[in-house]
Write a protein that holds these residues in place. Structure first.
Motif, PDB file in Angstrom:
ATOM      1  N   PHE A   1      -3.161   5.614  -2.153  1.00  0.00           N
ATOM      2  CA  PHE A   1      -3.877   5.337  -0.913  1.00  0.00           C
ATOM      3  C   PHE A   1      -4.178   6.629  -0.160  1.00  0.00           C
ATOM      4  CE2 PHE A   1      -3.207   4.721   3.712  1.00  0.00           C
ATOM      5  CZ  PHE A   1      -4.387   4.054   3.990  1.00  0.00           C
ATOM      6  N   ARG A   2      -5.415   6.734   0.365  1.00  0.00           N
ATOM      7  CA  ARG A   2      -5.840   7.901   1.133  1.00  0.00           C
ATOM      8  C   ARG A   2      -6.821   7.486   2.236  1.00  0.00           C
ATOM      9  NH1 ARG A   2      -2.436   9.425  -1.909  1.00  0.00           N
ATOM     10  NH2 ARG A   2      -2.464  11.188  -3.322  1.00  0.00           N
ATOM     11  N   PHE A   3      -6.971   8.366   3.206  1.00  0.00           N
ATOM     12  CA  PHE A   3      -8.016   8.240   4.221  1.00  0.00           C
ATOM     13  C   PHE A   3      -9.004   9.386   4.050  1.00  0.00           C
ATOM     14  CE2 PHE A   3      -4.798   6.055   6.965  1.00  0.00           C
ATOM     15  CZ  PHE A   3      -5.536   4.930   7.260  1.00  0.00           C
TER      16      PHE A   3
ATOM     17  N   VAL B   1       0.861  -1.181   0.000  1.00  0.00           N
ATOM     18  CA  VAL B   1       0.000   0.000   0.000  1.00  0.00           C
ATOM     19  C   VAL B   1       0.897   1.229   0.000  1.00  0.00           C
ATOM     20  CG1 VAL B   1      -1.819   1.258   1.200  1.00  0.00           C
ATOM     21  CG2 VAL B   1      -1.782  -1.248   1.279  1.00  0.00           C
ATOM     22  N   VAL B   2       0.717   2.095  -1.021  1.00  0.00           N
ATOM     23  CA  VAL B   2       1.525   3.304  -1.128  1.00  0.00           C
ATOM     24  C   VAL B   2       0.633   4.507  -1.427  1.00  0.00           C
ATOM     25  CG1 VAL B   2       3.610   2.082  -1.865  1.00  0.00           C
ATOM     26  CG2 VAL B   2       2.029   2.952  -3.581  1.00  0.00           C
ATOM     27  N   THR B   3       1.078   5.671  -1.020  1.00  0.00           N
ATOM     28  CA  THR B   3       0.326   6.897  -1.292  1.00  0.00           C
ATOM     29  C   THR B   3       0.679   7.485  -2.653  1.00  0.00           C
ATOM     30  OG1 THR B   3       1.993   8.242  -0.175  1.00  0.00           O
ATOM     31  CG2 THR B   3       0.115   7.475   1.153  1.00  0.00           C
ATOM     32  N   THR B   4       1.686   6.961  -3.288  1.00  0.00           N
ATOM     33  CA  THR B   4       2.133   7.456  -4.590  1.00  0.00           C
ATOM     34  C   THR B   4       1.336   6.822  -5.724  1.00  0.00           C
ATOM     35  OG1 THR B   4       3.837   5.748  -4.635  1.00  0.00           O
ATOM     36  CG2 THR B   4       4.463   7.910  -3.767  1.00  0.00           C
TER      37      THR B   4
ATOM     38  N   TYR C   1      -9.076   4.309   1.057  1.00  0.00           N
ATOM     39  CA  TYR C   1      -9.343   3.990  -0.346  1.00  0.00           C
ATOM     40  C   TYR C   1      -8.107   4.165  -1.204  1.00  0.00           C
ATOM     41  CZ  TYR C   1      -9.780   9.067  -0.952  1.00  0.00           C
ATOM     42  OH  TYR C   1      -9.557  10.413  -0.974  1.00  0.00           O
ATOM     43  N   GLY C   2      -8.164   3.550  -2.369  1.00  0.00           N
ATOM     44  CA  GLY C   2      -7.063   3.635  -3.320  1.00  0.00           C
ATOM     45  C   GLY C   2      -7.394   2.840  -4.560  1.00  0.00           C
ATOM     46  N   THR C   3      -6.403   2.675  -5.425  1.00  0.00           N
ATOM     47  CA  THR C   3      -6.570   1.938  -6.668  1.00  0.00           C
ATOM     48  C   THR C   3      -5.844   0.600  -6.568  1.00  0.00           C
ATOM     49  OG1 THR C   3      -6.683   4.007  -7.901  1.00  0.00           O
ATOM     50  CG2 THR C   3      -6.222   2.006  -9.165  1.00  0.00           C
TER      51      THR C   3
END
Length: 122
Positions: A95-97, A18-21, A112-114
């Motif tokens: 990834f985000r909240f 899981v990454v925010t990028t 959530y994320g892709t």
């Protein structure tokens, strides 16, 4: 309270990264599965609310509420990873909240994320 009670995130040995990028250096996206999310709603604890109200008068961190929010975020993230894994993903990008109040009854936390399938670049 230890530092582990204030932090969150992924376990070291997770099979879903899981990454925010929007990408992962050294990997290519082979397949985009789509949006995935994990959701939880927590009701307010009357004791914590009273303690928070009193603490707000003198200032300082609301440690009980902080711990509850960390636990809530971790639960939402676990559900996100479970959904991605069930759909065949091995990674979640962007990834985000999202945190909102749920009808004055509690707090809704959505992770959530892709969901994607990634592979090392060659």
């Amino acid at each position: 309270m230890s530092i582990n009670e204030f932090g969150g995130g992924q376990q070291e040995q997770s099979d879903v990264l899981v990454v925010t990028t929007n990408d992962v250096p050294g990997y290519r996206v082979e397949r985009v599965i789509g949006e995935v999310f994990g959701l939880t709603v927590r009701s307010r604890n009357v004791g914590s609310q009273i303690g928070a109200g009193l603490k707000s008068l003198i200032g300082g961190e609301l440690k009980g509420l902080t711990k509850t929010l960390v636990e809530t975020r971790n639960q939402a993230m676990e559900r996100l990873v479970e959904q991605a894994r069930a759909r065949g993903a091995n990674a979640i990008l962007a990834f985000r909240f999202d945190v909102t109040e749920a009808a004055d009854l509690g707090t809704e936390v959505c992770a959530y994320g892709t969901a994607v399938v990634i592979a090392p670049q060659q």
